[in-house]
Design a protein around this motif. Sequence first.
Motif, PDB file in Angstrom:
ATOM      1  N   ALA A  26       3.222   3.930   3.952  1.00 11.65           N
ATOM      2  CA  ALA A  26       2.644   2.515   3.924  1.00 11.65           C
ATOM      3  C   ALA A  26       2.501   2.316   2.515  1.00 11.65           C
ATOM      4  CB  ALA A  26       1.247   2.362   4.495  1.00 11.65           C
ATOM      5  N   ASN A  27       2.370   3.033   1.746  1.00 12.81           N
ATOM      6  CA  ASN A  27       2.171   3.048   0.154  1.00 12.81           C
ATOM      7  C   ASN A  27       3.557   2.553  -0.254  1.00 12.81           C
ATOM      8  OD1 ASN A  27       0.785   3.092  -2.340  1.00 12.81           O
ATOM      9  ND2 ASN A  27       1.908   4.921  -2.621  1.00 12.81           N
ATOM     10  N   TYR A  30       4.723  -0.944   1.791  1.00  7.86           N
ATOM     11  CA  TYR A  30       4.129  -2.262   1.515  1.00  7.86           C
ATOM     12  C   TYR A  30       3.853  -2.407   0.262  1.00  7.86           C
ATOM     13  CZ  TYR A  30       2.895  -1.774   6.564  1.00  7.86           C
ATOM     14  OH  TYR A  30       3.201  -1.539   7.942  1.00  7.86           O
ATOM     15  N   GLN A  31       4.309  -1.445  -0.721  1.00  5.33           N
ATOM     16  CA  GLN A  31       3.874  -1.301  -2.154  1.00  5.33           C
ATOM     17  C   GLN A  31       2.436  -1.448  -2.482  1.00  5.33           C
ATOM     18  OE1 GLN A  31       6.460  -4.090  -4.200  1.00  5.33           O
ATOM     19  NE2 GLN A  31       8.288  -3.206  -3.044  1.00  5.33           N
ATOM     20  N   LEU A  32       1.693  -0.585  -1.888  1.00  2.00           N
ATOM     21  CA  LEU A  32       0.304  -0.507  -2.109  1.00  2.00           C
ATOM     22  C   LEU A  32      -0.151   0.007  -3.362  1.00  2.00           C
ATOM     23  CD1 LEU A  32      -0.766   0.785   1.508  1.00  2.00           C
ATOM     24  CD2 LEU A  32      -0.608  -1.680   0.760  1.00  2.00           C
ATOM     25  N   LEU A  34      -1.133   2.980  -4.272  1.00  2.00           N
ATOM     26  CA  LEU A  34      -1.913   4.244  -4.412  1.00  2.00           C
ATOM     27  C   LEU A  34      -1.321   5.175  -5.253  1.00  2.00           C
ATOM     28  CD1 LEU A  34      -2.877   4.105  -0.598  1.00  2.00           C
ATOM     29  CD2 LEU A  34      -4.227   3.208  -2.266  1.00  2.00           C
ATOM     30  N   VAL A  64      -5.075   1.935   5.820  1.00  2.90           N
ATOM     31  CA  VAL A  64      -4.006   1.027   5.550  1.00  2.90           C
ATOM     32  C   VAL A  64      -4.941  -0.646   5.604  1.00  2.90           C
ATOM     33  CG1 VAL A  64      -1.803  -0.233   5.632  1.00  2.90           C
ATOM     34  CG2 VAL A  64      -2.058   2.328   5.673  1.00  2.90           C
ATOM     35  N   LEU A  67      -7.680  -1.037   3.508  1.00  2.00           N
ATOM     36  CA  LEU A  67      -7.214  -1.504   1.912  1.00  2.00           C
ATOM     37  C   LEU A  67      -6.692  -3.006   2.078  1.00  2.00           C
ATOM     38  CD1 LEU A  67      -6.375  -0.563  -0.810  1.00  2.00           C
ATOM     39  CD2 LEU A  67      -4.285   0.167  -0.226  1.00  2.00           C
ATOM     40  N   LEU A  68      -6.128  -3.253   3.034  1.00  2.55           N
ATOM     41  CA  LEU A  68      -5.525  -4.765   2.892  1.00  2.55           C
ATOM     42  C   LEU A  68      -6.657  -5.909   3.469  1.00  2.55           C
ATOM     43  CD1 LEU A  68      -2.221  -3.998   4.629  1.00  2.55           C
ATOM     44  CD2 LEU A  68      -2.631  -4.422   2.154  1.00  2.55           C
ATOM     45  N   LYS A 138      -6.127  -7.724  -0.407  1.00  2.00           N
ATOM     46  CA  LYS A 138      -5.451  -7.039  -1.460  1.00  2.00           C
ATOM     47  C   LYS A 138      -4.293  -7.857  -2.059  1.00  2.00           C
ATOM     48  CE  LYS A 138      -3.251  -2.574  -2.696  1.00  2.00           C
ATOM     49  NZ  LYS A 138      -3.619  -2.756  -4.256  1.00  2.00           N
ATOM     50  N   VAL A 141       0.981  -7.012  -2.720  1.00  2.00           N
ATOM     51  CA  VAL A 141       1.549  -5.862  -1.809  1.00  2.00           C
ATOM     52  C   VAL A 141       2.789  -6.843  -1.233  1.00  2.00           C
ATOM     53  CG1 VAL A 141      -0.485  -5.000  -0.895  1.00  2.00           C
ATOM     54  CG2 VAL A 141       0.193  -7.081   0.303  1.00  2.00           C
TER      55      VAL A 141
END
Length: 143
Positions: A26-27, A30-32, A34, A64, A67-68, A138, A141
Amino acid sequence: MLAELIESGFGNSEDLNCAEKILYGANQAYQLGLNKDALKLSAGFGGGMGIGDTCGALAASVMVLSLLFVKERAHESSKIKELTQKLFSNYRDEMGDINCTPLKAKHCHPEKKCYSVIFKAAQLLDKIILEHKNEIIKEKVAI
């Protein structure tokens, strides 16, 4: 998105567990943003937290979603409980359970390991995020 990354074999060569595949994937998908220390938080959730309980892929999916959709604390979010319930309900409907031990017994194979368990979590996470993308808190993303 994440499901396509998992489908491509993401995390296999690195020997990531189920929770790590979801959070690390997911990082990337979705370009989180982290960092390595944040990603390590998922390590202990693999194998149903090491005791065959709640599937690590689902636990990481909740990370995830948190965070979002949570600005600072769960109690201030109008979405996190709803989205977590939706994830778990949909997963149970499609896979028959949310706990690691019965999921492994039914869906894991010697060659593919828990691929189908992880892939289904990724598919459902992608779906929920896409359905609620206008409510993501967030910034920056890639959804």
